[in-house]
Design a protein around this motif. Sequence first.
Motif: not given
Length: 120
Positions: A23-31, A61-67, A82-93
């Motif tokens: 890895a370079r940059g960062f590692i994404y931890y799927v929580s 280490i960036g962490v996502g899923f469940g946040i 870092a925290v990574i948020v996806g579904s919480a933004f997409v669901k309302p659409f």
Amino acid sequence: MDQVFLLAPTSTDERIQHVVNQARGFIYYVSLKGVTGAATLDVKSAAERIAKIKQQTDLPIGVGFGISDAASAKVMGAVADAVIVGSAFVKPFATQNVEEASALAVAKVKELRTALDELR
């Protein structure tokens, strides 16, 4: 641009070492196990795994899923870089008109930002 490597609760020690070496940059931890946005975050377990990974690398280490809310962002922000948020933004659409969904997204950003600012 760097390739993004993912680690998960089920990652073996061998997989962790491979990712750390590549890895370079960062590692994404799927929580969590399962589908994003659909499961409950096990904060203690995620924090323990992130600490284990951090012992092996200086990469962020960036962490996502469940946040999805201020509480989960704050607790993960205390142990991850870092925290990574996806579904919480997409669901309302999927259920709201664009204007309402956009307003909810802006409110969500403010909620998360306020919680993360409290960590400073």
